[in-house]
Design a protein around this motif. Structure first.
Motif, PDB file in Angstrom:
ATOM      1  N   VAL A 129      -1.327   3.136  -2.782  1.00 25.76           N
ATOM      2  CA  VAL A 129      -2.220   4.292  -2.690  1.00 25.76           C
ATOM      3  C   VAL A 129      -1.924   5.219  -3.881  1.00 25.76           C
ATOM      4  CG1 VAL A 129      -2.751   6.324  -1.255  1.00 25.76           C
ATOM      5  CG2 VAL A 129      -2.330   4.092  -0.180  1.00 25.76           C
ATOM      6  N   GLU A 130      -3.002   5.534  -4.649  1.00 25.02           N
ATOM      7  CA  GLU A 130      -2.825   6.286  -5.912  1.00 25.02           C
ATOM      8  C   GLU A 130      -2.074   7.602  -5.719  1.00 25.02           C
ATOM      9  OE1 GLU A 130      -3.497   5.075  -8.834  1.00 25.02           O
ATOM     10  OE2 GLU A 130      -4.512   3.272  -8.109  1.00 25.02           O
ATOM     11  N   LYS A 131      -2.372   8.301  -4.622  1.00 28.51           N
ATOM     12  CA  LYS A 131      -1.817   9.649  -4.434  1.00 28.51           C
ATOM     13  C   LYS A 131      -0.296   9.670  -4.309  1.00 28.51           C
ATOM     14  CE  LYS A 131      -5.582  12.304  -2.619  1.00 28.51           C
ATOM     15  NZ  LYS A 131      -6.268  12.758  -1.428  1.00 28.51           N
ATOM     16  N   MET A 181       0.819  -1.223   0.000  1.00 28.32           N
ATOM     17  CA  MET A 181       0.000   0.000   0.000  1.00 28.32           C
ATOM     18  C   MET A 181       0.851   1.271   0.000  1.00 28.32           C
ATOM     19  SD  MET A 181      -3.443  -0.791   2.082  1.00 28.32           S
ATOM     20  CE  MET A 181      -4.177   0.698   1.440  1.00 28.32           C
ATOM     21  N   SER A 182       2.047   1.192   0.595  1.00 25.42           N
ATOM     22  CA  SER A 182       2.916   2.385   0.624  1.00 25.42           C
ATOM     23  C   SER A 182       3.828   2.413  -0.596  1.00 25.42           C
ATOM     24  CB  SER A 182       3.749   2.403   1.904  1.00 25.42           C
ATOM     25  OG  SER A 182       4.723   1.373   1.873  1.00 25.42           O
TER      26      SER A 182
END
Ligand SMILES: O=C(O)CCC(=O)C(=O)O
Ligand SMILES: [Fe+2]
Length: 144
Positions: A106-108, A68-69
């Motif tokens: 995470v897209e951002k 996720m990171s």
């Protein structure tokens, strides 16, 4: 998902402990045995012992935090070696998302400098189980 790890004093013909692996969780909470050490962590090709800090809870980033990171958090490879004459008891709690939920970087935080490193996946636990049996690093199966 709580788990209790008990490493009895080994017999010379049995080599008990926990073999090298990274946790499939998002995050792991670990209460180590108060007296008997055994946990080791792999860094730059070398094993380092994790010292006992009485009553401290050790927090470990698992593979799902690394995914996720997008690799900012590292899920370390670790193992447990047995003590020659003393039993060791630890309590481990694995926190992970519901297996039906899709997870991915995470897209951002994805950009040209930091391109996406991992696929979006569901039920990472099952992916891990297959690769663990084959002795492979589980997270490699979801790298792009
Ligand atoms: O017993 C320990 O200290 C760690 C065990 C472990 O790595 C695990 O259960 O995933
Ligand atoms: Fe572990």
């Amino acid at each position: 998902m709580p788990k209790r790890n008990r490493s009895p004093p080994p017999r010379p013909d049995l080599n008990l402990g926990v073999k090298p692996h990274a946790d499939a969780s998002m995050v792991t909470f670990l209460l180590q045995d108060k007296e008997v050490e055994g946990l080791q962590i792999l860094k730059d090709g070398q094993w380092f012992r994790v010292p006992i800090v009485p009553n401290a809870i050790l927090i470990n980033a698992g593979d799902q935090a690394e995914i996720m990171s997008n690799g900012m958090f590292k899920s370390p490879v670790h193992r447990v070696v047995t003590n020659s004459d003393r039993e060791r008891l630890t309590v481990v709690v694995f926190c992970l998302p519901n297996s039906k939920m899709e997870i991915g970087p995470v897209e951002k935080i994805i950009n040209e400098k930091r391109p996406r490193l991992y696929k979006r996946i569901k039920n990472y636990g099952a992916i891990c189980y297959e690769n663990y049996q084959l002795g492979k690093r589980q997270i490699d199966a979801v790298k792009i």
